[in-house]
Design a protein around this motif. Sequence first.
Motif, PDB file in Angstrom:
ATOM      1  N   UNK A   1       0.619  -1.104   0.045  1.00 55.79           N
ATOM      2  CA  UNK A   1       0.189  -0.071   0.001  1.00 55.79           C
ATOM      3  C   UNK A   1       0.852   1.325  -0.126  1.00 55.79           C
ATOM      4  N   UNK A   2       0.603   2.288  -0.575  1.00 55.15           N
ATOM      5  CA  UNK A   2       1.208   3.472  -0.855  1.00 55.15           C
ATOM      6  C   UNK A   2       0.255   4.712  -0.476  1.00 55.15           C
ATOM      7  N   UNK A   3       0.722   5.347   0.527  1.00 61.72           N
ATOM      8  CA  UNK A   3      -0.100   6.404   0.733  1.00 61.72           C
ATOM      9  C   UNK A   3       0.566   7.767   0.256  1.00 61.72           C
ATOM     10  N   UNK A   4      -0.254   8.612  -0.316  1.00 61.53           N
ATOM     11  CA  UNK A   4       0.233   9.951  -0.871  1.00 61.53           C
ATOM     12  C   UNK A   4      -0.952  11.207  -0.696  1.00 61.53           C
ATOM     13  N   UNK A   5      -0.356  12.171  -1.276  1.00 59.51           N
ATOM     14  CA  UNK A   5      -1.092  13.552  -1.130  1.00 59.51           C
ATOM     15  C   UNK A   5      -2.120  13.430  -2.274  1.00 59.51           C
ATOM     16  N   UNK A   6      -3.447  13.785  -1.968  1.00 56.11           N
ATOM     17  CA  UNK A   6      -4.321  13.946  -3.076  1.00 56.11           C
ATOM     18  C   UNK A   6      -3.778  14.864  -3.731  1.00 56.11           C
ATOM     19  N   UNK A   7      -4.294  14.871  -5.135  1.00 58.16           N
ATOM     20  CA  UNK A   7      -3.973  15.885  -6.234  1.00 58.16           C
ATOM     21  C   UNK A   7      -5.209  16.241  -6.750  1.00 58.16           C
ATOM     22  N   UNK A   8      -5.384  17.356  -7.578  1.00 58.18           N
ATOM     23  CA  UNK A   8      -6.613  17.998  -8.150  1.00 58.18           C
ATOM     24  C   UNK A   8      -7.194  16.693  -8.896  1.00 58.18           C
ATOM     25  N   UNK A   9      -6.453  15.855  -9.789  1.00 55.39           N
ATOM     26  CA  UNK A   9      -7.012  14.914 -10.520  1.00 55.39           C
ATOM     27  C   UNK A   9      -7.798  13.752  -9.338  1.00 55.39           C
ATOM     28  N   UNK A  10      -7.554  13.897  -8.207  1.00 52.06           N
ATOM     29  CA  UNK A  10      -8.432  13.109  -7.579  1.00 52.06           C
ATOM     30  C   UNK A  10      -9.604  13.396  -6.836  1.00 52.06           C
ATOM     31  N   UNK A  11     -10.122  14.574  -7.235  1.00 50.97           N
ATOM     32  CA  UNK A  11     -11.261  15.521  -6.873  1.00 50.97           C
ATOM     33  C   UNK A  11     -12.402  14.455  -6.885  1.00 50.97           C
ATOM     34  N   UNK A  12     -12.720  13.762  -8.127  1.00 50.26           N
ATOM     35  CA  UNK A  12     -13.622  13.096  -8.028  1.00 50.26           C
ATOM     36  C   UNK A  12     -13.809  11.927  -7.253  1.00 50.26           C
ATOM     37  N   UNK A  13     -12.704  11.173  -7.066  1.00 53.48           N
ATOM     38  CA  UNK A  13     -12.763  10.089  -6.083  1.00 53.48           C
ATOM     39  C   UNK A  13     -13.068  10.684  -4.655  1.00 53.48           C
ATOM     40  N   UNK A  14     -12.336  11.732  -4.380  1.00 51.96           N
ATOM     41  CA  UNK A  14     -12.641  12.425  -2.793  1.00 51.96           C
ATOM     42  C   UNK A  14     -13.811  12.834  -2.744  1.00 51.96           C
ATOM     43  N   UNK A  15     -14.532  13.353  -3.605  1.00 49.15           N
ATOM     44  CA  UNK A  15     -15.856  13.779  -3.592  1.00 49.15           C
ATOM     45  C   UNK A  15     -16.741  12.742  -3.270  1.00 49.15           C
ATOM     46  N   UNK A  16     -16.501  11.526  -3.741  1.00 47.12           N
ATOM     47  CA  UNK A  16     -17.459  10.128  -3.970  1.00 47.12           C
ATOM     48  C   UNK A  16     -17.220   9.741  -2.299  1.00 47.12           C
ATOM     49  N   UNK A  17     -16.056   9.817  -2.001  1.00 46.07           N
ATOM     50  CA  UNK A  17     -15.933   9.049  -0.619  1.00 46.07           C
ATOM     51  C   UNK A  17     -16.337  10.072   0.388  1.00 46.07           C
ATOM     52  N   UNK A  18     -16.282  11.314   0.197  1.00 49.37           N
ATOM     53  CA  UNK A  18     -16.892  12.471   1.343  1.00 49.37           C
ATOM     54  C   UNK A  18     -18.400  12.613   1.284  1.00 49.37           C
ATOM     55  N   UNK A  19     -19.014  12.451  -0.126  1.00 43.66           N
ATOM     56  CA  UNK A  19     -20.481  12.721   0.026  1.00 43.66           C
ATOM     57  C   UNK A  19     -21.504  12.084   1.232  1.00 43.66           C
ATOM     58  N   UNK A  20     -21.002  10.492   1.279  1.00 49.26           N
ATOM     59  CA  UNK A  20     -22.063  10.049   2.238  1.00 49.26           C
ATOM     60  C   UNK A  20     -21.919  10.338   3.539  1.00 49.26           C
TER      61      UNK A  20
END
Length: 51
Positions: free
Chosen positions: A1-20
Amino acid sequence: MQIRLATVQDADQCASIYAPFVTDSWVSFESTPPDVTEMGRRIERTLASHE
């Protein structure tokens, strides 16, 4: 597993995770989940001030 900073390209996935957390729980003070554009802005602001 690799943990990294989110980038603007990750916005869609971050929004999906946060919405619930906005719509289905009391964890967030927000009442409407941020869309992809807003999540991208938040990521940009955070990276600008915390990198």
